[in-house]
Design an enzyme around this catalytic site. Structure first.
Site, PDB file in Angstrom:
ATOM      1  N   HIS A  61     -30.529 -25.826   3.645  1.00  0.00           N
ATOM      2  CA  HIS A  61     -30.842 -26.788   4.699  1.00  0.00           C
ATOM      3  C   HIS A  61     -32.284 -27.233   4.503  1.00  0.00           C
ATOM      4  O   HIS A  61     -32.973 -26.768   3.581  1.00  0.00           O
ATOM      5  CB  HIS A  61     -30.612 -26.189   6.094  1.00  0.00           C
ATOM      6  CG  HIS A  61     -31.472 -25.011   6.431  1.00  0.00           C
ATOM      7  ND1 HIS A  61     -31.453 -23.845   5.708  1.00  0.00           N
ATOM      8  CD2 HIS A  61     -32.388 -24.816   7.427  1.00  0.00           C
ATOM      9  CE1 HIS A  61     -32.297 -22.974   6.238  1.00  0.00           C
ATOM     10  NE2 HIS A  61     -32.886 -23.543   7.277  1.00  0.00           N
ATOM     11  N   HIS A  63     -35.044 -27.108   6.608  1.00  0.00           N
ATOM     12  CA  HIS A  63     -36.201 -26.529   7.267  1.00  0.00           C
ATOM     13  C   HIS A  63     -37.258 -26.219   6.210  1.00  0.00           C
ATOM     14  O   HIS A  63     -36.927 -25.823   5.086  1.00  0.00           O
ATOM     15  CB  HIS A  63     -35.823 -25.265   8.038  1.00  0.00           C
ATOM     16  CG  HIS A  63     -35.220 -25.553   9.393  1.00  0.00           C
ATOM     17  ND1 HIS A  63     -34.447 -24.636  10.079  1.00  0.00           N
ATOM     18  CD2 HIS A  63     -35.286 -26.663  10.181  1.00  0.00           C
ATOM     19  CE1 HIS A  63     -34.070 -25.161  11.242  1.00  0.00           C
ATOM     20  NE2 HIS A  63     -34.558 -26.389  11.320  1.00  0.00           N
ATOM     21  N   ASP A  65     -39.426 -23.944   5.365  1.00  0.00           N
ATOM     22  CA  ASP A  65     -39.563 -22.704   4.595  1.00  0.00           C
ATOM     23  C   ASP A  65     -38.477 -22.556   3.540  1.00  0.00           C
ATOM     24  O   ASP A  65     -38.492 -21.599   2.762  1.00  0.00           O
ATOM     25  CB  ASP A  65     -39.579 -21.485   5.533  1.00  0.00           C
ATOM     26  CG  ASP A  65     -38.381 -21.407   6.467  1.00  0.00           C
ATOM     27  OD1 ASP A  65     -37.878 -22.463   6.872  1.00  0.00           O
ATOM     28  OD2 ASP A  65     -37.962 -20.279   6.799  1.00  0.00           O
ATOM     29  N   HIS A  66     -37.564 -23.510   3.472  1.00  0.00           N
ATOM     30  CA  HIS A  66     -36.495 -23.484   2.472  1.00  0.00           C
ATOM     31  C   HIS A  66     -36.581 -24.638   1.476  1.00  0.00           C
ATOM     32  O   HIS A  66     -35.742 -24.695   0.564  1.00  0.00           O
ATOM     33  CB  HIS A  66     -35.132 -23.515   3.165  1.00  0.00           C
ATOM     34  CG  HIS A  66     -34.873 -22.308   4.012  1.00  0.00           C
ATOM     35  ND1 HIS A  66     -34.092 -21.256   3.615  1.00  0.00           N
ATOM     36  CD2 HIS A  66     -35.324 -21.991   5.255  1.00  0.00           C
ATOM     37  CE1 HIS A  66     -34.063 -20.334   4.565  1.00  0.00           C
ATOM     38  NE2 HIS A  66     -34.792 -20.763   5.582  1.00  0.00           N
ATOM     39  N   HIS A 133     -26.200 -22.902  12.169  1.00  0.00           N
ATOM     40  CA  HIS A 133     -27.642 -22.841  12.425  1.00  0.00           C
ATOM     41  C   HIS A 133     -28.016 -24.005  13.341  1.00  0.00           C
ATOM     42  O   HIS A 133     -27.152 -24.731  13.835  1.00  0.00           O
ATOM     43  CB  HIS A 133     -28.396 -22.896  11.097  1.00  0.00           C
ATOM     44  CG  HIS A 133     -29.842 -22.522  11.195  1.00  0.00           C
ATOM     45  ND1 HIS A 133     -30.295 -21.454  11.930  1.00  0.00           N
ATOM     46  CD2 HIS A 133     -30.950 -23.090  10.638  1.00  0.00           C
ATOM     47  CE1 HIS A 133     -31.610 -21.375  11.826  1.00  0.00           C
ATOM     48  NE2 HIS A 133     -32.027 -22.356  11.047  1.00  0.00           N
ATOM     49  N   ASP A 196     -30.083 -18.529   7.002  1.00  0.00           N
ATOM     50  CA  ASP A 196     -30.199 -19.125   8.333  1.00  0.00           C
ATOM     51  C   ASP A 196     -28.873 -19.458   8.996  1.00  0.00           C
ATOM     52  O   ASP A 196     -28.401 -20.596   8.987  1.00  0.00           O
ATOM     53  CB  ASP A 196     -31.072 -20.373   8.253  1.00  0.00           C
ATOM     54  CG  ASP A 196     -32.522 -20.030   7.934  1.00  0.00           C
ATOM     55  OD1 ASP A 196     -32.739 -19.032   7.227  1.00  0.00           O
ATOM     56  OD2 ASP A 196     -33.418 -20.736   8.391  1.00  0.00           O
ATOM     57  N   HIS A 254     -35.512 -12.878   3.957  1.00  0.00           N
ATOM     58  CA  HIS A 254     -35.841 -13.809   5.039  1.00  0.00           C
ATOM     59  C   HIS A 254     -36.247 -13.029   6.296  1.00  0.00           C
ATOM     60  O   HIS A 254     -35.750 -13.245   7.385  1.00  0.00           O
ATOM     61  CB  HIS A 254     -34.638 -14.717   5.331  1.00  0.00           C
ATOM     62  CG  HIS A 254     -34.968 -15.935   6.141  1.00  0.00           C
ATOM     63  ND1 HIS A 254     -34.928 -15.941   7.517  1.00  0.00           N
ATOM     64  CD2 HIS A 254     -35.327 -17.193   5.779  1.00  0.00           C
ATOM     65  CE1 HIS A 254     -35.241 -17.128   7.973  1.00  0.00           C
ATOM     66  NE2 HIS A 254     -35.487 -17.917   6.924  1.00  0.00           N
TER      67      HIS A 254
END
Length: 303
Positions: A61, A63, A65-66, A133, A196, A254
């Protein structure tokens, strides 16, 4: 060579010892980079792996941090003159974010954008399933086709040697010797990557029979209220997924920055993981895809 190189294990906030996400799966001749968070390019240097090894990039996805490490990784591949095509897989709903990240990378890479919007195969052996998520998120599963393992003792007894072994594999029988008489079935290895998500059917499907299962473990079981609020897994829930799928090895990652010691999270997962081996990942770990035991030799009639 089939191994997972862990480049980062932190969730939203990196710590002194844990970088944002990043996972390089080395699978025969391919290099699959999953969820490159900020700083992934530098982490690869410390891990001793080359960006030129990457053939696919898989985002669960968008976000930050990914995916915020994506421009740096792409730019490094251009700098290193990677000449092979690179396929970038991501949820179609993140198209604008992905194109913005790609736009600030150095040009010159043979990059192919591969958005997906539902469950299914996105490349040979690589499939996605929707997770649950706060934004659209998909997990990934890489599966090797089933095959057969040739048995040297049975081959020798049947007088099958040299090029005839390959001919037997292609044709199924040779001079009255059947392939199943001198070989055993070998189920293909599988790798699953789940980030997530709250517990859901997609996570269970991805984990089913996985030899190596990488799963987020953002919160302790003691913080299950936060896990529900932010649609993440607790360590125990990660263990449940591994147990239900009869996974071989469960890799937890994570982690929330609130946990300086993730040992208790590994214990919580292990208590519910069935027969799975549980590893709490650290940055720069190298984890081999576990080999499956060789099946027994086929029984001959009358034995």
């Amino acid at each position: 060579m089939r191994e997972l190189v862990v480049l980062g294990t932190a969730s939203q906030v990196p710590t002194r010892n844990r970088n944002h996400n990043g996972y390089l799966l080395r699978w025969d001749g391919e290099g699959l980079l999953f969820d490159p968070g900020e700083g992934t390019q530098r982490q690869m240097i410390h891990a001793g792996v080359s960006a030129s090894q990457i053939t696919r990039i898989c985002l669960t996805h968008v976000h930050g941090d990914h995916c915020f490490g994506l421009p740096g990784v792409l730019s490094r591949m251009v700098l290193d003159r990677a000449a092979h095509p690179v396929y970038l897989h991501y949820p179609a709903s993140g198209e604008d974010v992905v194109r913005a990240l790609v736009s600030v990378a150095s040009p010159g890479l043979d990059l192919h954008l591969q958005p997906h919007g539902g469950a299914g195969q996105v490349a040979p052996g690589l499939e996605v399933r929707p997770l649950r998520h706060r934004i659209e998120t998909f997990g990934y599963r890489l599966t090797e086709p089933d095959g057969r393992t040739m048995l040297p003792r049975e081959l020798a007894a049947a007088g099958i040697t040299g090029p005839d072994v390959g001919r037997l594999q292609r044709e199924g029988s040779l001079r009255g010797v059947r392939l199943q008489d001198v070989s055993v079935e070998r189920p293909g290895q599988s790798f699953a990557f789940i980030m997530d998500t709250a517990p859901c059917e997609g996570a269970d499907a991805l984990a089913d029979g996985a030899d190596l299962l990488v799963t987020e473990s953002t919160f302790s079981d003691d913080d299950d209220g936060l896990a529900r609020q932010y649609a993440h897994l607790t360590a125990g829930q990660a263990g449940d997924i591994a147990a239900a799928g009869r996974a071989g090895t469960l890799v937890l990652t994570h982690f929330s920055s609130r946990y300086g010691d993730v040992g208790p999270l590994a214990e919580q997962a292990a208590a519910r993981a069935g027969g799975a081996t549980v590893i709490a990942a650290n940055d720069f770990d190298r984890i081999r895809v576990p080999r499956r035991p060789l099946p027994a030799s086929p029984r001959k009639p009358g034995t």
